[in-house]
Design an enzyme around this catalytic site. Structure first.
Site, PDB file in Angstrom:
ATOM      1  N   ARG A   1      -9.861   3.542  -5.266  1.00 30.20           N
ATOM      2  CA  ARG A   1      -8.537   3.346  -5.879  1.00 30.20           C
ATOM      3  C   ARG A   1      -8.551   3.995  -7.266  1.00 30.20           C
ATOM      4  NH1 ARG A   1      -6.342  -0.774  -2.523  1.00 30.20           N
ATOM      5  NH2 ARG A   1      -4.431   0.364  -2.292  1.00 30.20           N
TER       6      ARG A   1
ATOM      7  N   GLN B   1      -5.398   8.962  -5.529  1.00 26.10           N
ATOM      8  CA  GLN B   1      -4.125   8.316  -5.185  1.00 26.10           C
ATOM      9  C   GLN B   1      -3.348   9.066  -4.089  1.00 26.10           C
ATOM     10  OE1 GLN B   1      -2.226   7.530  -8.877  1.00 26.10           O
ATOM     11  NE2 GLN B   1      -1.506   5.534  -8.232  1.00 26.10           N
TER      12      GLN B   1
ATOM     13  N   ASP C   1      -4.564   8.184  -0.642  1.00 24.72           N
ATOM     14  CA  ASP C   1      -4.759   6.750  -0.412  1.00 24.72           C
ATOM     15  C   ASP C   1      -3.790   6.232   0.665  1.00 24.72           C
ATOM     16  OD1 ASP C   1      -4.984   4.040  -0.548  1.00 24.72           O
ATOM     17  OD2 ASP C   1      -4.719   3.886  -2.703  1.00 24.72           O
TER      18      ASP C   1
ATOM     19  N   SER D   1      -2.466   2.565   0.505  1.00 29.24           N
ATOM     20  CA  SER D   1      -1.311   2.358  -0.378  1.00 29.24           C
ATOM     21  C   SER D   1      -0.025   2.880   0.246  1.00 29.24           C
ATOM     22  CB  SER D   1      -1.520   3.061  -1.728  1.00 29.24           C
ATOM     23  OG  SER D   1      -2.474   2.377  -2.476  1.00 29.24           O
TER      24      SER D   1
ATOM     25  N   TYR E   1      -8.952  -4.974  -7.255  1.00 29.94           N
ATOM     26  CA  TYR E   1      -8.691  -5.967  -6.223  1.00 29.94           C
ATOM     27  C   TYR E   1      -8.832  -7.379  -6.787  1.00 29.94           C
ATOM     28  CZ  TYR E   1      -8.968  -2.263  -2.722  1.00 29.94           C
ATOM     29  OH  TYR E   1      -8.718  -1.144  -1.974  1.00 29.94           O
TER      30      TYR E   1
END
Ligand code: NAD
Length: 374
Positions: free
Chosen positions: A119, A124, A127, A130, A225
């Site tokens: 992450r 990004q 990902d 997400s 997290y």
């Protein structure tokens, strides 16, 4: 290099490529083979892939592929068909089922697990957790709204005034934020809670109210997290949420703990306090238990009190075309990022932080540090 886009199992509507990502792969110099009817669940016909430069092939063509792209973990017999040295990119669910990893290792295939993508800002664009969570959060609100006997916005009409529906979002990660934004756009009054206090500001900036529950020390891991709560903290959280749940028309639960089962947040007793017709959408539902006692993945359970619990399975299938578009873009972003223009190949540099984070098997072995000696 040959890329193969697999057709998923019947229950999965998403596909790991869309015409635009096929064009991007072709521009890199790759030849793209798409399995017949791979895009049907996402309303993308074979002809659209062909127009973008792909060849439509049967399932056996997978054995010639250098790179395989798919959404879900493949069946054992498909892994056995793969070419030695091929690269396979998909979700693998490594914490629930380690057997595909062993199969990839014995087939000498390099397998990337998208759940393990770091992450970080750099990663990004690749990902998929997400991108798919955004779709899931949006879809959860629509499913909740559809099952609820109430409309979302305030309505003032000659026939009377209807108050806005009350939505409560538990867990404010990527899915939770999108659920809040969607419910707000549709006119609901929204409250939300997360054990990471840093998200309170984000909740408020979307026009929702952050529910304050004092659980003592909470926080997040380096990766962002949530940390697991103690049983005492969990009990305090349930007590703090019970009143908000009983006042809500729709509760959306998205609370997950990376690599561990999701926490049980709504007990049967709490459900008894909710009004008949109210709806819970459990985005964390899984065979090992979700956020809601009694929720079942892929099913809607109605309690004796008339509360509907929608246990989500792959909720992204609700909006499969856009979910596929984002998923496929994540994959091509990964390939482009590691593309070696001179050698015309994908460079798997194991010193690279992203590769080290998500490469599970390589050259006949399980290489990921979390699973290598498991
Ligand atoms: P997730 O799916 O793992 O969990 C969903 C949410 O549940 C999280 O916000 C978590 O804090 C929450 N949760 C866990 N236990 C809970 C409990 N008992 N009660 C209430 N809520 C609980 O999370 P995610 O959506 O994958 O995001 C995790 C974090 O990673 C977030 O901070 C997110 O912003 C961050 N993130 C960073 C990047 C990046 O920098 N590239 C990308 C995606 C996500």
């Amino acid at each position: 290099m040959q890329v193969f886009i697999a057709k998923e199992k019947e229950s999965e509507k998403r596909v790991a490529a869309v015409p635009d990502t096929v064009r991007r792969l072709v521009r890199l110099g790759l030849s793209v083979a798409v399995e017949t009817n791979a895009g049907v669940g996402s309303a993308i016909p074979d002809a659209a892939f062909e127009e973008a430069g792909a060849t439509i092939v049967g399932p056996d063509a997978i054995s010639q592929a250098d790179v395989v792209l798919r959404v879900q973990s493949p069946p054992k017999e498909t892994i056995a068909q793969l070419k030695k040295g091929a690269l396979h990119i998909s979700f693998l669910n490594p914490f629930s089922d380690s057997s595909p990893m062993a199969d990839f290792a014995s087939a000498s295939v390099s397998a990337v697990s998208l759940e393990m993508m770091p992450r970080t800002t750099l990663a990004q664009k690749m990902d998929a957790l997400s991108s798919q969570a955004s779709i899931a959060g949006y879809a959860a609100v629509l499913m909740g709204a559809d099952a609820s006997p109430k409309i979302l916005p305030m309505m003032m009409t000659p026939a009377g005034t209807i108050q806005p529906a009350k939505y409560f979002v538990i867990g404010v990660g990527v899915a939770g934020l999108q659920a809040i934004a969607t419910a707000k756009r549709l006119g609901a009054r929204v409250e939300a809670f997360d054990t990471r206090p840093v998200v309170a500001e984000q909740v408020q900036s979307l026009g929702a109210k952050f529910v304050q529950i004092d659980l003592g020390e909470m926080g997040q891991t380096e990766q962002g997290y949530a940390k697991e709560l103690t049983p005492e903290q969990l009990e305090l959280q349930r007590q703090g949420m019970a009143k908000v749940c009983s006042d809500s028309d729709v509760v959306i639960t998205t609370a997950k703990l990376f690599g561990r089962p999701a926490p049980l947040l709504l007990t049967k007793d709490m459900l008894k306090g909710m009004a008949p017709g109210s709806v819970i959408v459990d985005l964390a539902a899984s065979p090992t238990g979700g956020n809601v006692e009694g929720s079942k993945p892929g099913e809607t359970v109605i309690t004796e009190e008339g509360v509907q619990i929608i246990g989500c399975d792959t909720i992204e299938n609700h909006s499969a075309q856009d979910a596929s578009l984002m998923f496929a873009s994540n994959l091509v972003n990964f390939i482009e990022h590691f593309w070696d223009e001179e050698a015309k190949t994908i460079k798997l540099d194991r010193e690279d932080e992203i590769i080290a984070g998500c490469l599970m098997t390589h050259e006949g072995a399980i290489v990921h540090e979390k699973f290598a000696n498991a």
